[in-house]
Design a protein around this motif. Structure first.
Motif: not given
Lengths: 281, 261
Positions: B128-132, B186-196
């Motif tokens: 995700p853009a903020d790389n949590p 989709g899982k990454v853009t939604s922030g559900q996953a940290d990485a893909g």
């Protein structure tokens, strides 16, 4: 004069035998009914012709298939329990209580029925996902349902719940509250009247609703893959396993599909035999 | 007497339904005669879903240069497309995201010419853009705290990810093994996953919601995209294949993040 048995049956609340009422059915009904049945049967038969019968047992007993079947049965059962726990009060409120915007409430409750499951999955994601509406509160409480079996049950409950509400509410409304009224005049308290009058009367509808919920939960795919992900033994239910196997091993996908159909038939057949048996006695 | 209006209504409904069926059955014929009158030939291109944006652009450019030819596109997973072609779908050109699916069409004897590799793609980390989870390398994905989503090993993008694991010696424990690269994204853009793990081109088309982190050793898992015209295709089909492999077509693919073979 031929109407007599039917009228009598209605007054006494007893059923007329199907052989006798068949005489009242217009002639065009049967051919169209057969056409409708064919629409359902032909694809099922066609699937049967693609099954690799020689390896059927091996295909449906592979470790990944067994994991998927076990997970599907567990999650569908849990989702069905939730549907009963939540759906029965919802149906009673909708059928028996008056409140503002009731028509709107009923429409909203039934939305998951018409929503494409993938959209349902997105809605769940935006509500319960890690970045969803409630995601912050959940992670504050230390609950993380992302990619967990809980997420599968949540998705299945979401799509199956309307079946319980719809089935039960229409039965309750058709049945009216006259018997409960009589029970009340005889001094029965609300809880007692519910257990002894309402519950037995709505039992067939409750069984039908439960079966529909379980079947819907068992077949749930779109919301699960969108919301819960797909990992063997954790979130990969039979429909997801079929979808994955289709890419590499179509034979395994077809065999699993047939297994799912058999499970569904057994459950529906079993559940529908009971209520009709009760009312014929 | 009571039944008559009902049966009439039913009859009207049934005839309306049958008329609809008949009309929809007719319409494709009507379309093809119409285009026949224009003198333009239609090429049906079956292309892998990952080619959606560049192929739409290539088709547009191709039609501009060849006014007599029109291109219709069908985008889906390569496995779906290969199955459809083998089952008799009217494709003129097949552009696959991997060689295995093209091979199934070749094996069915349905390619008019040997397939040509026209593009390459390679796996990359997407966050995700903020790389949590502060992911900076492929090795970070071995950390169980990082919720990583990959493709299942059975599908091409999952096989590519496994090849990277083997090449780098990193053992990733994913929280989900999706059936398609789109589901991973989709899982990454939604922030559900940290990485893909997706392809380089998926990051290019996902926009600002995600960032890609290159993998050292991704060259161990480069996939090749083959294209071929299908047996009995119109002559325009080979012209389209040639256009895709020409410098003009290659430039569009490079803009979309594809590598050159």
């Amino acid at each position: 004069m031929t109407l007599m048995p039917d009228v009598k049956a209605r007054v006494t609340g007893r059923r007329t035998s199907p052989a006798r009422v068949a005489g009242y059915v217009p002639g065009w009904v049967l051919p169209i009914a057969i056409l409708g049945a064919l629409l359902v049967l032909v694809p099922l038969v066609a699937m049967g012709t693609r099954v690799d019968w020689a390896n059927f047992g091996t295909l449906v007993s592979s470790p990944s298939a067994l994991a998927a079947v076990g997970l599907s049965l567990r999650t569908s059962l849990a989702a069905t329990v939730w549907c009963v726990l939540l759906g029965v009060p919802m149906a009673i409120v909708l059928a028996r209580m008056d409140f503002p915007f009731k028509a709107l409430a009923r429409t909203l409750v039934l939305v998951p029925l018409v929503l494409p499951p993938v959209v349902g999955g997105l809605a769940l994601l935006y509500a319960f996902g890690r970045r969803g509406l409630l995601g912050g509160a959940f992670s504050f409480l230390g609950i993380d349902i992302a990619f967990s079996t809980t997420a599968v049950v949540l998705a299945q409950t979401f799509v199956a719940l309307p079946f319980m509400v719809l089935t039960l509410e229409s039965a309750l409304r058709a049945q009216g509250a006259a018997y409960e009224g009589v029970a009340a005049t005889l001094g029965a308290r609300r809880g007692y009247a519910f257990r002894t009058v309402t519950l037995p009367l709505m039992w067939p509808a409750l069984v039908a609703g439960t079966v529909l919920c379980f079947a819907r939960a068992l077949g749930e795919f779109g919301a699960t893959i969108t919301f819960a992900g797909s990992l063997e033994g954790v979130t990969r239910t039979v429909p997801l396993e079929i979808y994955l196997q289709r890419e590499v091993d179509p034979d395994a996908a077809v065999a699993l599909s047939l297994l799912l159909i058999i499970i569904a038939l057994v459950i529906v057949g079993f559940a529908y035999r009971r209520p009709s048996g009760r009312s014929e006695r | 007497m009571n039944l008559r209006p009902l049966s009439r209504a039913a009859f009207t409904f049934v005839s309306a339904a049958l008329a609809c069926t008949a009309l929809s059955a007719c319409s494709p014929n009507a379309d093809s005669t119409a285009s026949g009158h224009n003198g333009s030939e239609t090429i049906t291109v079956f292309a892998a879903a990952s080619l959606t944006e560049p192929f739409a652009q290539i088709a547009e450019n191709f039609e501009d240069e060849n006014p007599a030819l029109a291109v219709t596109m069908s985008f889906a997973g390569s496995a779906d497309l290969a199955t459809q072609i083998v089952e008799g779908a009217p494709a003129d050109v097949f552009a696959s995201a991997n060689e295995a699916q093209m091979q199934s069409v070749v094996d069915a004897g349905l390619t008019a010419a040997p397939p040509v590799i026209f593009a390459t793609n390679e796996p990359t980390i997407v966050v995700p853009a903020d790389n949590p989870a502060a992911v900076s390398s492929f090795a970070d994905l071995a950390n169980p705290e990082v919720a990583t989503v990959v493709c299942a090993p059975q599908v091409p993008c999952g096989a590519a990810e496994l090849a990277v694991e083997t090449a780098t010696g990193v053992d990733v424990a994913p929280v989900s093994e999706e059936s398609s690269v789109t589901d991973v994204l989709g899982k990454v853009t939604s922030g559900q996953a940290d990485a893909g793990i997706v392809y380089v081109t998926d990051v290019a088309r996902a926009g600002a919601a995600v960032i890609g982190i290159p993998i050292d050793g991704a060259d161990a898992a480069v996939t090749s995209y083959p294209i071929a015209s299908v047996t009995d295709a119109d002559p325009g089909a080979q012209a389209f294949v040639d256009y895709v492999t020409s410098p003009a077509g290659q430039a569009v693919l490079a803009d979309a993040g594809f590598g050159t073979p």
